[in-house]
Design a protein around this motif. Structure first.
Motif, PDB file in Angstrom:
ATOM      1  N   LYS A   1       3.952  -1.501  -6.254  1.00 57.21           N
ATOM      2  CA  LYS A   1       4.492  -0.364  -5.497  1.00 57.21           C
ATOM      3  C   LYS A   1       5.411   0.476  -6.361  1.00 57.21           C
ATOM      4  N   SER A   2       5.702   1.676  -5.865  1.00 60.38           N
ATOM      5  CA  SER A   2       6.507   2.626  -6.631  1.00 60.38           C
ATOM      6  C   SER A   2       7.980   2.560  -6.275  1.00 60.38           C
TER       7      SER A   2
ATOM      8  N   SER B   1      -4.053   5.383  -9.121  1.00 58.20           N
ATOM      9  CA  SER B   1      -4.076   4.226  -8.223  1.00 58.20           C
ATOM     10  C   SER B   1      -4.249   2.949  -9.028  1.00 58.20           C
ATOM     11  N   THR B   2      -3.774   1.848  -8.454  1.00 54.83           N
ATOM     12  CA  THR B   2      -3.992   0.545  -9.077  1.00 54.83           C
ATOM     13  C   THR B   2      -5.450   0.141  -8.874  1.00 54.83           C
ATOM     14  N   GLU B   3      -5.892  -0.878  -9.621  1.00 46.99           N
ATOM     15  CA  GLU B   3      -7.291  -1.302  -9.539  1.00 46.99           C
ATOM     16  C   GLU B   3      -7.682  -1.727  -8.128  1.00 46.99           C
ATOM     17  N   ASP B   4      -6.748  -2.392  -7.420  1.00 43.48           N
ATOM     18  CA  ASP B   4      -7.059  -2.847  -6.061  1.00 43.48           C
ATOM     19  C   ASP B   4      -6.706  -1.814  -4.998  1.00 43.48           C
ATOM     20  N   HIS B   5      -6.247  -0.642  -5.444  1.00 46.64           N
ATOM     21  CA  HIS B   5      -5.973   0.481  -4.542  1.00 46.64           C
ATOM     22  C   HIS B   5      -4.832   0.195  -3.566  1.00 46.64           C
TER      23      HIS B   5
ATOM     24  N   HIS C   1     -13.806   8.724 -16.391  1.00 49.96           N
ATOM     25  CA  HIS C   1     -13.099   8.851 -17.671  1.00 49.96           C
ATOM     26  C   HIS C   1     -11.645   9.279 -17.487  1.00 49.96           C
ATOM     27  N   LEU C   2     -11.175   9.396 -16.240  1.00 50.42           N
ATOM     28  CA  LEU C   2      -9.789   9.785 -15.971  1.00 50.42           C
ATOM     29  C   LEU C   2      -8.967   8.533 -15.689  1.00 50.42           C
ATOM     30  N   ARG C   3      -7.899   8.317 -16.490  1.00 49.85           N
ATOM     31  CA  ARG C   3      -7.062   7.135 -16.311  1.00 49.85           C
ATOM     32  C   ARG C   3      -5.631   7.434 -16.756  1.00 49.85           C
ATOM     33  N   THR C   4      -4.707   6.573 -16.344  1.00 48.21           N
ATOM     34  CA  THR C   4      -3.370   6.620 -16.922  1.00 48.21           C
ATOM     35  C   THR C   4      -3.296   5.539 -17.998  1.00 48.21           C
ATOM     36  N   ASP C   5      -2.562   5.836 -19.083  1.00 45.34           N
ATOM     37  CA  ASP C   5      -2.480   4.853 -20.162  1.00 45.34           C
ATOM     38  C   ASP C   5      -1.338   3.874 -19.925  1.00 45.34           C
ATOM     39  N   GLU C   6      -1.003   3.087 -20.954  1.00 42.63           N
ATOM     40  CA  GLU C   6       0.022   2.050 -20.790  1.00 42.63           C
ATOM     41  C   GLU C   6       1.416   2.633 -20.546  1.00 42.63           C
ATOM     42  N   ASN C   7       1.581   3.930 -20.822  1.00 46.04           N
ATOM     43  CA  ASN C   7       2.865   4.584 -20.568  1.00 46.04           C
ATOM     44  C   ASN C   7       2.841   5.456 -19.308  1.00 46.04           C
ATOM     45  N   GLY C   8       1.722   5.413 -18.572  1.00 50.20           N
ATOM     46  CA  GLY C   8       1.623   6.191 -17.340  1.00 50.20           C
ATOM     47  C   GLY C   8       1.149   7.614 -17.537  1.00 50.20           C
TER      48      GLY C   8
ATOM     49  N   SER D   1       2.285   9.332 -14.303  1.00 46.02           N
ATOM     50  CA  SER D   1       2.404   8.613 -13.035  1.00 46.02           C
ATOM     51  C   SER D   1       3.249   7.377 -13.285  1.00 46.02           C
ATOM     52  N   SER D   2       3.842   6.845 -12.234  1.00 48.20           N
ATOM     53  CA  SER D   2       4.571   5.576 -12.378  1.00 48.20           C
ATOM     54  C   SER D   2       3.595   4.404 -12.416  1.00 48.20           C
ATOM     55  N   ILE D   3       2.319   4.676 -12.110  1.00 48.30           N
ATOM     56  CA  ILE D   3       1.276   3.643 -12.151  1.00 48.30           C
ATOM     57  C   ILE D   3       0.621   3.663 -13.536  1.00 48.30           C
ATOM     58  N   ARG D   4       0.754   2.562 -14.262  1.00 50.26           N
ATOM     59  CA  ARG D   4       0.221   2.485 -15.620  1.00 50.26           C
ATOM     60  C   ARG D   4      -1.145   1.803 -15.634  1.00 50.26           C
ATOM     61  N   ASN D   5      -1.988   2.239 -16.577  1.00 53.03           N
ATOM     62  CA  ASN D   5      -3.344   1.686 -16.704  1.00 53.03           C
ATOM     63  C   ASN D   5      -4.083   1.738 -15.365  1.00 53.03           C
TER      64      ASN D   5
END
Length: 402
Positions: free
Chosen positions: A85-86, A321-325, A369-376, A394-398
């Protein structure tokens, strides 16, 4: 002595932020009240709340401030709690009084530990970076320096390695041709001395004409095939080319619940120069209308307008979003990004299509092909979403972005 000074600073910053959060004048809380109260008493003095969830975090803050050597264990628990969560309370993005009191308590400790120690609590760091950029703590607390990736756009010119590979291939081809010619020459020299070539059969003028006509048809057909091949390749590339999307920075002026769908919210988004459009998003489970009001977002503005449950929508708000949404949040443009400006991607300078064709399913080919990296940081194939003020994040990484 230093610990006492840290605690006083913590309580002063906490009191200021709580007052701002509740629209209360900070001057109504005296220095005597701040210095003479513990964290729980000061919190109760400012916030009229006895909710179990809130008080649980107040107790956490008391334990954290009063413990000596147990902070790492408490931070580990906090890190696990924030992994999906954020913010501490609720499923949205809006910080609560609990976020303020815990941040103020944890900040002093986190500002003193080494970078290697900080990296043990990635979710706490992500949360702290978000809170310190959205909550006003006054001038008492200094911001935690969270390491973020540096944007280094790739060169648009061909790499030298490519040139070397091309030259190498050319040399190999020439070498291969020489070997083939030598081989053919050797074969000819080994023919028996008495062997002569068969006499060439003379062609009649009619046969010659027919052959010439047939060759022309073959050449013409081959030419058409050669022309079509590059076009098909170009079409295939354009289907997954981010530059066909018109992605812009917008400001949500108003948001409200969809009249006939519990999972949907309706937003009125300002794109500057009087361009305001209505967008329907599936964010009701993750954000309240209040969370989104006056929030900057990133949206695709050249999707084909259409109705979602009888309400017109003319855009798509991009969210991580996280992998499990279980956690979803709209992408965050950097502070200073201009409303209406188009998001750019290094190496992709094409003109966006006026309106995407739903039949081509272009979005379906691009969004994987759209994602957030390890730094968000939000990326397309690793290339950041870039504005005049820096990258979107985003505050959600990877996480996934769509």
């Amino acid at each position: 002595m230093a610990a006492a000074a840290d605690l006083t600073g913590t309580k002063r910053a906490m009191a200021y932020a709580l007052c701002k959060h509740l629209n209360v004048d900070p001057s109504t809380v005296s220095n005597t009240s701040i210095e003479g109260s513990d964290i729980a008493s000061l919190f109760s003095h400012i916030v009229n709340s006895s909710e179990d969830e809130v008080m649980k975090w107040v107790k956490f803050s008391m334990d954290f401030a009063g413990s000596d050597g147990k902070q790492h264990a408490l931070l580990d628990n906090l890190n696990k709690d924030l992994s999906q969560k954020s913010v501490l309370l609720g499923d949205g993005l809006k910080p609560s009084a609990a976020d303020i009191v815990v941040f103020a308590t944890v900040q002093a400790f986190m500002s003193r530990v080494s970078d290697s120690e900080l990296q043990k609590f990635p979710h706490v760091l992500r949360w702290m970076d978000y809170i310190q950029n959205i909550v006003d703590f006054g001038t008492t607390l200094q911001k935690i320096n969270v390491a973020k990736s540096v944007f280094d756009p790739p060169s648009q010119h061909p790499k030298k390695a490519d040139k070397v590979d091309t030259e190498s291939s050319s040399k190999k081809a020439v070498s291969g041709q020489k070997i083939a010619d030598k081989s053919n020459g050797s074969a000819d020299s080994k023919k028996p001395a008495g062997e002569t070539k068969a006499p060439e059969k003379k062609e009649t003028p009619a046969a010659k004409d027919n052959k010439t006509s047939g060759d022309k048809k073959k050449d013409k057909s081959a030419g058409k095939t050669a022309e079509k091949a590059p076009e098909k390749a170009a079409d295939k590339d354009s289907e997954c080319n981010i530059s066909i999307l018109n992605i812009q920075v917008g400001l949500i002026r108003k948001a409200w619940k969809h009249p006939s769908a519990d999972s949907l919210l309706v937003e009125e988004i300002d794109l500057g120069d009087g361009n305001v459009r209505q967008v329907v998003s599936g964010l009701a489970k993750y954000c309240s209308p209040e969370d989104l009001t006056n929030r900057h977002v990133v949206l695709i503005t050249n999707v084909k307008p259409g109705k979602l449950r009888d309400v017109m929508s003319a855009g798509l708000v991009l969210c991580a979003s996280t992998e499990d949404h279980t956690a979803v949040e709209p992408l965050i443009p950097p502070e200073g990004a201009k409303i209406g400006e188009r998001i750019s991607f290094a190496g992709f300078d094409g003109k966006p299509e006026d309106v995407l064709n739903p039949k081509k399913k272009q979005l379906d080919k691009i969004t994987p092909h759209l994602r957030t990296d390890e730094n968000g940081i939000a990326t397309f194939k690793g290339i950041p979403f870039t504005t005049s003020a820096g990258p979107c994040r985003s505050s959600i990484r990877n996480g996934n972005v769509k």
